[in-house]
Design an enzyme around this catalytic site. Structure first.
Site, short mmCIF file in Angstrom:
data_model
loop_
_atom_site.label_atom_id
_atom_site.label_comp_id
_atom_site.label_asym_id
_atom_site.label_seq_id
_atom_site.Cartn_x
_atom_site.Cartn_y
_atom_site.Cartn_z
CD GLU A 301 -75.85 -15.88 -29.55
OE1 GLU A 301 -74.62 -16.07 -29.50
OE2 GLU A 301 -76.59 -16.30 -30.45
CG ASP A 305 -72.07 -14.57 -28.00
OD1 ASP A 305 -71.87 -15.65 -28.57
OD2 ASP A 305 -72.97 -13.78 -28.33
CB SER A 551 -73.93 -18.30 -31.82
OG SER A 551 -75.13 -17.95 -32.47
#
Length: 636
Positions: A301, A305, A551
């Site tokens: 994650e 990002d 995401s």
């Protein structure tokens, strides 16, 4: 004679109640829909045990919250862009003297001595240490001890009541119906997410595995998404020039953390000038980029990002809000406490049964709770979410109001809409029992939160169709993940989206019954926008992997909006702030790439369909940077 005397006594009591406004019948204030999975009521709680009752006081002007936010966010408003400072926000919404005195008098007339009634310094909540017997009389309820299958115990009631004249002055009382539905970690060696307040339960990026050969040309974007693909898709060519005035924040929750070696590996291939560059890390409640545990579940994650967020806004620095320690983790509320000091005690403060408490009682971070310790960025992206049904309406409403306060202060808040179509995290749906229970075999659509909060911008997912180029229309993402979207069961439809959503419902009525989704046509609909969420090339633990999820969509949208802020700030204008009233306005029609292909399956159905205009799969569509920039620069 006895009957007459009793009757006269009764008449006297009726007259007393009629004459005394401080005495009124109790009304239901809050009720828990169900006991979370794994918990069972074991026994009645000891009447002599002490409960730390915390009574969250109703904030002033909450009935005008949307009106106030629209005044600074609606492009047709003469006050557009005139954002508030934190002091004005705190002063505007603090509880009234009437609210404080009403709750105080209720407790006093109920037998609680004034010396036991504590009003906090911010005058936002009242605290009373009461016995179970006293609390049950106050709230006309029963407290029971519930036992989890792990052996942990928890005290709660099924519902509670307050006097009718008091109810409008009280938002939430704790402990009460709120539940710790997922067990806290016993220590850093246990890596189950800590509790229902811990973001990311079920919403994490997905991977189809490692990539053997990198495809770096535009003609390969249907197979692998890289920064150049996104720039081509969204006409995103811009070099920031006002970086010292601007800010972009990305939120991560420990134990998810990036690896610097992964950033460098990504930058070496896709943004060479950034090799060695790191985000500006802001630690909240002991958060740090841990390296003790690695793997896609820990690094996927944050690597995703930051690699795309940083590459797309370079040379704009990116702030990483690393939240929560390794033992407890953190909730969205813990993060919000840190960026807005008034929120730490807003409407009763954090819920210790849903939010992490600091200093960590389980042996982690021993410092004080971060409260107003860092300034919010102009754009904040978060790629985590709950299921709306996981939380009580009061808990969700309290948090949603904070996003409105951030909007008043000029911050754009983005959240991923979910990866399971009309189903919730982990693919669970709502049972038709009227109690919001969830299971994988249920058929009721299960919206996400904060995606359903009307004061954030929810971002869904699209993809380049196989065999198509970046210059052809995208589709709703239907590979590995499905774009989260639908209609809230908690929040009313905001005025800014009424026209767009009502058009969709009239022109393309969903073929589902009211037992499957909120078909009233009066609830908040999501997502608002979308961006590519499929086939991202991400460096994770020293190798490239193919990654999917909303995401990815949220930080990409955040990067584009950050560039728009840069251009406005360079001209002496303010940040765009809460963007929803603007993007739904007539002046922004045609500024997005309309997505008309695909659905978002879930709950045993094909889900909703992407249609011309707004739809509950891809929202208004994907960004066209050049068009958006031109229109935002025309606004004051």
């Amino acid at each position: 004679m006895l009957f007459t005397r009793s009757f006269l006594t009764l008449l006297s009591l009726v007259a007393l109640v009629a004459a005394d406004p401080l005495i009124s019948r109790h009304v239901l204030h809050e009720k828990r829909a169900h006991t979370p999975a794994g918990w069972a009521r074991s026994r009645k709680h000891d009447a002599a045990a002490v409960l730390p009752l915390r009574i969250g006081l109703t904030q002033s002007n909450m009935d005008r919250l949307e009106e106030m936010l629209l005044e600074v966010s609606d492009p047709d408003s003469p006050s557009f862009g005139k954002h508030w400072n934190a002091g004005k926000v705190a002063q505007t919404f603090k509880p009234s003297d009437e609210t404080v005195s009403t709750v105080h008098e209720w407790l006093k007339t109920s037998g609680i001595h004034p010396s036991r009634i504590r009003l906090t310094k911010a005058k936002t909540w009242i605290e009373v240490n009461a016995t179970v017997e006293e609390a049950e009389q106050l709230l006309q309820t029963e407290y029971h001890v519930y036992t989890h299958e792990s052996g942990k115990e928890h005290v709660a009631c099924d519902a509670y009541h307050v006097p009718e004249h008091v109810s409008k002055h009280v938002d939430i009382i704790m402990p009460s119906i709120h539940f710790d539905a997922v067990i806290k970690r016993d220590g850093a060696s246990s890596h189950t997410l800590s509790n229902i307040g811990q973001p990311g339960v079920g919403l994490t990026p997905k991977t189809t595995g490692t990539i053997s050969d990198l495809l770096t040309q535009l003609e390969n974007c249907d197979q692998q998404i890289t920064p150049i693909c996104l720039r081509a898709l969204y006409n995103f060519v811009y070099i920031p020039v006002a970086t010292s005035k601007n800010s972009y924040g990305i939120v991560e929750y420990t134990p998810q953390a990036y690896l610097q070696s992964d950033l460098d590996m990504f930058f070496t291939n896709f943004s060479k000038g950034q090799v060695g560059q790191s985000p500006k890390v802001v630690s909240i409640d002991g958060g740090y980029a841990q390296t003790e545990y690695t793997g896609f579940g820990y690094n996927g994650e944050s690597d995703l990002d930051l690699q795309y967020g940083m590459a797309l806004v370079n040379p704009q620095p990116v702030t990483l809000y690393q939240t929560g320690d390794m033992v407890e983790g953190a909730s969205f509320n813990n993060f919000l406490d840190a960026i807005d000091g008034s929120y730490c005690t807003f409407e009763g403060g954090d819920d210790p049964y849903n939010d992490a408490t600091y200093p960590d009682p389980y042996g982690g971070y021993e410092g004080p709770e971060d409260c107003g310790t860092t300034k919010p960025a102009y754009v904040i992206s978060t790629s985590y979410a709950y299921n709306e049904a996981d939380l009580s309406p009061a808990y969700a409403a309290r948090q949603c109001a904070e996003y409105a306060k951030l909007g008043l202060m000029g911050t754009t808040v983005l959240y991923s809409s979910g990866d399971n179509g009309v189903a919730g995290n982990s693919g669970v749906c709502l049972n038709a029992d009227g109690a919001c229970t969830q299971s994988s075999s249920a058929t009721g659509f299960n919206p996400s939160f904060p995606g359903t909060c009307p004061y954030i911008t929810s971002v869904g997912a699209t993809q380049v169709v196989a065999g198509h180029s970046v210059y052809q229309p995208e589709s709703a993402c239907m590979e590995v993940i499905y774009s989260g979207g639908g209609f809230s069961n908690y929040f009313a439809m905001p005025s800014y989206q009424q026209s767009a959503v009502q058009h969709y419902l009239a022109a393309y009525p969903p073929p589902y019954s009211a037992s499957q989704y909120n078909a009233t046509g009066k609830s908040r609909a999501f997502p608002d926008l979308s961006a590519n969420g499929a086939n991202y090339v991400v460096a994770v633990d020293g190798q490239f992997e193919l990654v999917f999820g909303t995401s990815a969509s949220s930080p990409v949208m955040g990067a584009i909006l950050t560039a728009i802020n840069d251009a406005r700030l360079a001209l002496g204008k303010g940040p765009i702030g809460f963007i929803n009233p603007t993007i739904y306005s007539a002046g922004f029609t045609g500024a997005f790439n309309d997505i008309t292909n695909g659905t978002n399956p879930g709950c045993g159905t094909p889900g909703f369909s992407a249609e011309p205009g707004w739809d509950p799969v891809t929202g208004l569509g994907t960004p066209n940077f050049a068009k958006l920039l031109a229109r935002w620069l025309l606004l004051p």
